[in-house]
Design a protein around this motif. Structure first.
Motif, PDB file in Angstrom:
ATOM      1  N   GLU A   1       0.863  -1.174   0.000  1.00 16.96           N
ATOM      2  CA  GLU A   1       0.000   0.000   0.000  1.00 16.96           C
ATOM      3  C   GLU A   1       0.901   1.225   0.000  1.00 16.96           C
ATOM      4  O   GLU A   1       1.844   1.318   0.773  1.00 16.96           O
ATOM      5  CB  GLU A   1      -0.914   0.008   1.229  1.00 16.96           C
ATOM      6  CG  GLU A   1      -1.927   1.125   1.200  1.00 16.96           C
ATOM      7  CD  GLU A   1      -2.897   1.075   2.373  1.00 16.96           C
ATOM      8  OE1 GLU A   1      -3.951   1.692   2.269  1.00 16.96           O
ATOM      9  OE2 GLU A   1      -2.579   0.442   3.402  1.00 16.96           O
TER      10      GLU A   1
ATOM     11  N   TYR B   1      -3.026   3.835  -2.988  1.00 17.78           N
ATOM     12  CA  TYR B   1      -3.224   2.809  -4.008  1.00 17.78           C
ATOM     13  C   TYR B   1      -2.452   1.559  -3.622  1.00 17.78           C
ATOM     14  O   TYR B   1      -1.544   1.603  -2.796  1.00 17.78           O
ATOM     15  CB  TYR B   1      -2.848   3.315  -5.401  1.00 17.78           C
ATOM     16  CG  TYR B   1      -1.364   3.546  -5.634  1.00 17.78           C
ATOM     17  CD1 TYR B   1      -0.617   2.637  -6.377  1.00 17.78           C
ATOM     18  CD2 TYR B   1      -0.726   4.675  -5.142  1.00 17.78           C
ATOM     19  CE1 TYR B   1       0.732   2.853  -6.613  1.00 17.78           C
ATOM     20  CE2 TYR B   1       0.617   4.903  -5.372  1.00 17.78           C
ATOM     21  CZ  TYR B   1       1.339   3.982  -6.111  1.00 17.78           C
ATOM     22  OH  TYR B   1       2.666   4.191  -6.347  1.00 17.78           O
TER      23      TYR B   1
ATOM     24  N   VAL C   1      -4.484  -6.654  -6.730  1.00 17.05           N
ATOM     25  CA  VAL C   1      -5.145  -5.409  -7.115  1.00 17.05           C
ATOM     26  C   VAL C   1      -4.441  -4.728  -8.286  1.00 17.05           C
ATOM     27  O   VAL C   1      -5.077  -4.304  -9.247  1.00 17.05           O
ATOM     28  CB  VAL C   1      -5.256  -4.458  -5.906  1.00 17.05           C
ATOM     29  CG1 VAL C   1      -5.971  -3.186  -6.278  1.00 17.05           C
ATOM     30  CG2 VAL C   1      -5.973  -5.147  -4.753  1.00 17.05           C
ATOM     31  N   ASN C   2      -3.129  -4.573  -8.225  1.00 19.27           N
ATOM     32  CA  ASN C   2      -2.316  -3.988  -9.288  1.00 19.27           C
ATOM     33  C   ASN C   2      -2.788  -2.603  -9.739  1.00 19.27           C
ATOM     34  O   ASN C   2      -2.935  -2.341 -10.934  1.00 19.27           O
ATOM     35  CB  ASN C   2      -2.245  -4.916 -10.499  1.00 19.27           C
ATOM     36  CG  ASN C   2      -1.497  -6.191 -10.214  1.00 19.27           C
ATOM     37  OD1 ASN C   2      -0.548  -6.202  -9.427  1.00 19.27           O
ATOM     38  ND2 ASN C   2      -1.932  -7.278 -10.825  1.00 19.27           N
ATOM     39  N   GLN C   3      -3.026  -1.711  -8.793  1.00 17.46           N
ATOM     40  CA  GLN C   3      -3.465  -0.365  -9.156  1.00 17.46           C
ATOM     41  C   GLN C   3      -2.268   0.481  -9.581  1.00 17.46           C
ATOM     42  O   GLN C   3      -1.192   0.398  -8.980  1.00 17.46           O
ATOM     43  CB  GLN C   3      -4.146   0.322  -7.966  1.00 17.46           C
ATOM     44  CG  GLN C   3      -5.460  -0.314  -7.587  1.00 17.46           C
ATOM     45  CD  GLN C   3      -6.038   0.324  -6.323  1.00 17.46           C
ATOM     46  OE1 GLN C   3      -5.310   0.669  -5.395  1.00 17.46           O
ATOM     47  NE2 GLN C   3      -7.351   0.453  -6.306  1.00 17.46           N
TER      48      GLN C   3
ATOM     49  N   VAL D   1      -4.211   6.041  -9.599  1.00 21.00           N
ATOM     50  CA  VAL D   1      -5.352   5.811  -8.698  1.00 21.00           C
ATOM     51  C   VAL D   1      -5.159   6.601  -7.404  1.00 21.00           C
ATOM     52  O   VAL D   1      -6.054   7.302  -6.935  1.00 21.00           O
ATOM     53  CB  VAL D   1      -5.550   4.305  -8.412  1.00 21.00           C
ATOM     54  CG1 VAL D   1      -6.541   4.085  -7.282  1.00 21.00           C
ATOM     55  CG2 VAL D   1      -5.994   3.579  -9.663  1.00 21.00           C
TER      56      VAL D   1
END
Length: 168
Positions: A103, A135, A141-143, A147
């Motif tokens: 994160e 993000y 998730v691979n944001q 984002v």
């Protein structure tokens, strides 16, 4: 002793509802102005395009939450000018197995000035005003970075427009 009848109770409640208590959920913005000119924010960082996203977000917040209209500088009552001064990321946590960022926090910092164009008075001025977004760059998730940047910009725009509120 008189008996309390249901119709008296209903009448009392109805009267209180119609009278109200003077509480309002509307935000208090200065009523002297009708419009705000918001030129594109300056960007003194290496994060390109951020200034356009921030300007658009601020314009939307002004038009949604205030009685003001966003317009051109030559006809507006007030002028909001600003500059993006820094964009920082900070790792909040890592994955257990590989030590990759799990994160990440994005901190966008700006300086801005809201001025009365008719009199030249500074209405609000802030330095080091920040908004934070987060993000998750790793699987599942691979944001992308954008984002977190978008969340920070939206929060920053909302908080910036909140500074326009008048005193109590």
């Amino acid at each position: 002793m008189r008996s309390w009848r249901p119709w008296r109770f209903t009448a009392l409640i109805s009267a209180l509802i119609f009278i109200g208590c003077g509480y309002s959920t509307e935000e208090l913005f200065p009523g002297d102005y009708r419009s705000v000119a918001i030129p594109i924010f300056e960007n003194r960082t290496f994060t390109r395009g951020l200034e356009y996203d921030l300007t658009e977000a601020v314009i939307k917040q002004v038009e949604q939450r205030t009685p003001y209209v966003a317009t051109r500088a030559g006809v507006a009552d007030t002028l909001l000018e600003g500059r993006v001064t820094s964009v920082q990321t900070r790792e909040l946590s890592q994955t257990r197995d590989a030590g990759l960022p799990q994160e990440v926090e994005v901190l966008v910092t700006i300086d801005f000035t809201w001025t009365d164009q008719r009199r030249g008075d500074v209405l609000v001025q802030r330095r080091g005003f920040s908004g934070v977004g987060r993000y998750v760059p790793t699987a599942p998730v691979n944001q992308p970075f954008e984002v977190g940047q978008h969340e920070a910009v939206q929060r920053l725009a909302r908080d910036l427009v909140s500074t326009f509120r008048g005193g109590w």
